[in-house]
Design an enzyme around this catalytic site. Structure first.
Site, PDB file in Angstrom:
ATOM      1  N   GLY A  23       0.967  -1.135   0.007  1.00 24.02           N
ATOM      2  CA  GLY A  23       0.016   0.088   0.074  1.00 24.02           C
ATOM      3  C   GLY A  23       0.815   1.376   0.089  1.00 24.02           C
ATOM      4  O   GLY A  23       2.162   1.185   0.448  1.00 24.02           O
ATOM      5  N   CYS A  61       5.042  -6.081   1.754  1.00 24.55           N
ATOM      6  CA  CYS A  61       5.448  -4.546   1.864  1.00 24.55           C
ATOM      7  C   CYS A  61       4.946  -3.987   2.750  1.00 24.55           C
ATOM      8  O   CYS A  61       5.042  -4.102   3.969  1.00 24.55           O
ATOM      9  CB  CYS A  61       5.206  -3.937   0.573  1.00 24.55           C
ATOM     10  SG  CYS A  61       6.094  -2.585   0.152  1.00 24.55           S
ATOM     11  N   TYR A  62       3.950  -3.112   2.549  1.00 24.40           N
ATOM     12  CA  TYR A  62       3.141  -2.231   3.784  1.00 24.40           C
ATOM     13  C   TYR A  62       2.414  -3.329   4.582  1.00 24.40           C
ATOM     14  O   TYR A  62       2.314  -3.206   5.798  1.00 24.40           O
ATOM     15  CB  TYR A  62       2.149  -1.530   3.123  1.00 24.40           C
ATOM     16  CG  TYR A  62       1.029  -0.961   4.035  1.00 24.40           C
ATOM     17  CD1 TYR A  62       1.576   0.390   4.808  1.00 24.40           C
ATOM     18  CD2 TYR A  62      -0.001  -1.324   4.621  1.00 24.40           C
ATOM     19  CE1 TYR A  62       0.951   0.969   5.763  1.00 24.40           C
ATOM     20  CE2 TYR A  62      -0.748  -0.713   5.742  1.00 24.40           C
ATOM     21  CZ  TYR A  62      -0.131   0.629   6.096  1.00 24.40           C
ATOM     22  OH  TYR A  62      -0.996   1.164   7.082  1.00 24.40           O
ATOM     23  N   HIS A  90       8.006  -7.709  -3.856  1.00 23.86           N
ATOM     24  CA  HIS A  90       6.539  -7.990  -4.255  1.00 23.86           C
ATOM     25  C   HIS A  90       6.519  -9.411  -5.190  1.00 23.86           C
ATOM     26  O   HIS A  90       7.345  -9.319  -6.246  1.00 23.86           O
ATOM     27  CB  HIS A  90       6.144  -6.912  -5.135  1.00 23.86           C
ATOM     28  CG  HIS A  90       5.708  -5.799  -4.451  1.00 23.86           C
ATOM     29  ND1 HIS A  90       4.439  -5.509  -4.059  1.00 23.86           N
ATOM     30  CD2 HIS A  90       6.403  -4.687  -4.055  1.00 23.86           C
ATOM     31  CE1 HIS A  90       4.387  -4.466  -3.211  1.00 23.86           C
ATOM     32  NE2 HIS A  90       5.479  -3.854  -3.356  1.00 23.86           N
ATOM     33  N   GLU A 132       4.227 -10.893  -6.488  1.00 20.82           N
ATOM     34  CA  GLU A 132       3.014 -11.135  -7.285  1.00 20.82           C
ATOM     35  C   GLU A 132       3.311 -10.657  -8.782  1.00 20.82           C
ATOM     36  O   GLU A 132       2.765 -10.686  -9.788  1.00 20.82           O
ATOM     37  CB  GLU A 132       1.908 -10.414  -6.897  1.00 20.82           C
ATOM     38  CG  GLU A 132       1.986  -8.891  -6.588  1.00 20.82           C
ATOM     39  CD  GLU A 132       2.532  -8.277  -5.257  1.00 20.82           C
ATOM     40  OE1 GLU A 132       2.379  -7.134  -4.985  1.00 20.82           O
ATOM     41  OE2 GLU A 132       3.284  -9.120  -4.755  1.00 20.82           O
ATOM     42  N   ASP A 159     -20.523 -13.077 -20.706  1.00 20.02           N
ATOM     43  CA  ASP A 159     -20.749 -13.019 -19.225  1.00 20.02           C
ATOM     44  C   ASP A 159     -22.130 -13.466 -19.035  1.00 20.02           C
ATOM     45  O   ASP A 159     -22.641 -14.476 -18.290  1.00 20.02           O
ATOM     46  CB  ASP A 159     -20.736 -11.515 -18.581  1.00 20.02           C
ATOM     47  CG  ASP A 159     -19.358 -11.193 -18.638  1.00 20.02           C
ATOM     48  OD1 ASP A 159     -17.985 -11.824 -18.990  1.00 20.02           O
ATOM     49  OD2 ASP A 159     -18.885  -9.847 -18.688  1.00 20.02           O
ATOM     50  N   LYS A 170     -12.633 -11.939 -16.410  1.00 17.92           N
ATOM     51  CA  LYS A 170     -13.216 -12.356 -17.464  1.00 17.92           C
ATOM     52  C   LYS A 170     -12.795 -13.655 -17.801  1.00 17.92           C
ATOM     53  O   LYS A 170     -13.346 -14.329 -18.543  1.00 17.92           O
ATOM     54  CB  LYS A 170     -13.054 -10.963 -18.619  1.00 17.92           C
ATOM     55  CG  LYS A 170     -13.275 -11.309 -19.934  1.00 17.92           C
ATOM     56  CD  LYS A 170     -14.932 -11.161 -20.161  1.00 17.92           C
ATOM     57  CE  LYS A 170     -15.388  -9.960 -20.093  1.00 17.92           C
ATOM     58  NZ  LYS A 170     -16.674  -9.712 -20.543  1.00 17.92           N
TER      59      LYS A 170
END
Length: 514
Positions: A57, A84-85, A171, A173, A229, A370
């Site tokens: 964050g 991190c945060y 990070h 990710e 969808d 999606k």
């Protein structure tokens, strides 16, 4: 929130990270169900919780008003991965010390694994390339934590406890941490003990059964647009309740060229019970003179409900309304269940719904992205022309016409948009591009056609690549294809004398112009 359908769930607490969506993507790619939730979420709504991930964050933990750690995390016995945060928050809250680093670290770093036997680093080398993005760092560990990795500029690049809590300064990710996906998988399977059984086939089985329980012996009406969808949502409900589902396709006058006939034919080809309703005059009258995009969305959402209410009376007044709402719709609309999200735009099927909705909503895709919907569609056996259809906004061409909606402006945009689609298909790029379409701007520009001066409309072409619509990049379409589009639009669409190509990514732009 998690509804108990899944055997296991990972909760991702979002503290405002620009990478929060990426964390969710990495978890789901490992076939583990997860939800991105607010730190204020009631933990009782998180069924079958196997682990928690705290995102990064932009705040500093010592700033006034900085997001705090939920009280329930102090006592939970499920594993926690803090990034991190999230790491700073855990350290500060549990008695450690966080302070501003001597220098901000943003970019690649070399991680030295000090405890290769820890499950988070299983089957990984002792040195890793990772991505750092921080101005603060842990200076003193809280009680019970030990250092398990370091970098040149960060003493506590990874920390852990014996009870399954892991903190990472970097990070995992992002793509810039090449082995980051494996680190997240190690947390899911090596630390949390997840089974990784969240597959499209399992999703179909679970949700068909859940829909059957929810609707019971009653009937439902489905708001069907013809996009992937709503078609997937309708097919799931059709599997659950059969002919007690009536799909209502509304021609609101805001569709693309020949779209109404194509949608009805697609529905009939997969044996969905569909009613086509011509409501073109109703919608265009309501939108006359409206230029504000949020007002367009509100009016369109309200009119859809009015039409469904009217059609429901003709279908025995069903109690349930099926929608193909997706997770990005919920996140961008900043609903009560996601209060920390910034309101990007109101999606007509989320924030655009009236408060006195006369139906109980059935939204089997509400927590899917999606590409995950497409996989569920394939598991349902839907044809490629349905599963691979490019997204089209619920408000239709209303949000691709900047300014007032009129029949003439709609006709102009339909012709231009059809040319864009034809050339994308002819070039074999349709499946590679997330969305490609034309936008009619409110601008007119001077031009020359033949030997005379023109003062015509400016049309923009927008084409993007994406995985889930949360982020997108402009598509690098070959110049010769763009040239053909431009030439055809100017020559075949009366009133247009200039074409531009949008090279904005998301963020900072959105995919649609309104």
């Amino acid at each position: 929130m998690a509804d108990g359908l899944h055997q296991e769930c990972i909760a991702i607490l979002d503290f405002g990270s620009q990478y929060a969506q990426l964390i969710a993507r990495r978890v789901r790619e490992a076939q583990v169900y997860c939800e991105l939730v607010s730190p204020s979420t009631d933990p009782r709504t998180l069924a079958n919780l196997k682990g928690v991930i705290l995102s990064g964050g932009p705040a500093s933990v010592y700033d006034e008003g900085a997001p705090s750690m939920p009280d329930w995390l102090h006592d939970t016995d499920v594993p926690i991965l803090s990034i991190c945060y999230g790491l700073h928050l855990i350290a500060q809250t549990e008695g450690g010390r966080v302070q501003r680093a001597d220098r901000r670290e943003y970019g690649p770093a070399r991680l030295n694994v000090l405890e290769s036997g820890h499950p988070i680093f299983a089957d990984l080398p002792s040195e890793l390339e990772v991505w750092m993005s921080h101005g603060d760092q842990v200076e003193a560990l809280p009680r019970g934590y030990r250092r398990i990795a370091a970098s040149e500029n960060c003493t506590f690049a990874a920390i852990a406890t014996e009870s399954g809590r892991v903190g990472l300064q970097f990070h995992p990710e992002v793509a810039h941490t090449p082995l980051g996906a494996q680190i997240i998988r190690n947390f899911l399977f090596g630390v949390c003990g997840c089974a990784g059984d969240w597959t499209p086939g399992r999703y179909v089985d679970d949700h068909v059964a859940a829909i059957a329980r929810q609707i019971g012996s009653q009937s439902a009406i489905c708001a069907l647009s013809g996009g992937v969808d709503s078609m997937v949502a309708a097919t799931l409900v059709d599997r659950a309740i059969g002919d007690r589902l009536t799909c209502v396709f509304v021609d609101n006058g805001l569709l693309r060229e020949d779209e109404a006939a194509e949608v009805v034919a697609s529905c009939q080809s997969i044996n969905l019970n569909v009613r086509a309703v011509d409501a073109r005059d109703l919608f265009l009258d309501a939108l006359a003179g409206v230029v504000d995009p949020e007002e367009k969305r509100r009016r369109i959402g309200g009119l859809f409900i009015d039409v469904f209410r009217r059609e429901a009376l003709k279908c025995g007044n069903p109690a349930f309304l099926v929608q193909g709402t997706l997770y990005p719709d919920v996140i961008e609309s900043a609903t009560s269940e996601n209060p920390n999200a910034a309101k990007i735009k109101t999606h007509h099927n989320v924030g655009g719904l009236p408060k006195d909705l006369p139906f109980t909503l059935v939204e089997p895709l509400r927590y899917l992205f999606k590409d995950e919907v497409r996989e569920v569609g394939r598991a349902l056996g839907l044809p490629d022309r349905v599963v691979g259809r490019q997204p089209f906004p619920g408000p239709g061409l209303a949000v691709r016409i900047l300014g007032e909606i009129t029949p003439d402006r709609l006709s102009l945009l339909r012709k231009a948009d059809q040319i864009v689609t034809q050339e994308i298909e002819r070039a074999g790029l349709y499946d590679e591009i997330w969305q490609a379409f034309a936008v009619l701007t409110p601008l007119q520009t001077v031009g020359v056609m033949g030997d005379g001066r023109t003062y015509g409309n400016l049309v923009a072409i927008r084409a993007v690549t994406s995985d889930d619509a949360m982020t997108a990049d402009w598509a690098r379409i070959p110049h010769e294809i763009l040239a053909t589009m431009s030439s055809r639009i100017v020559n075949e669409v009366p009133g247009v004398n200039r074409v531009v190509y949008d090279i904005s990514s998301k963020p900072p732009a959105t995919i649609e112009w309104e």
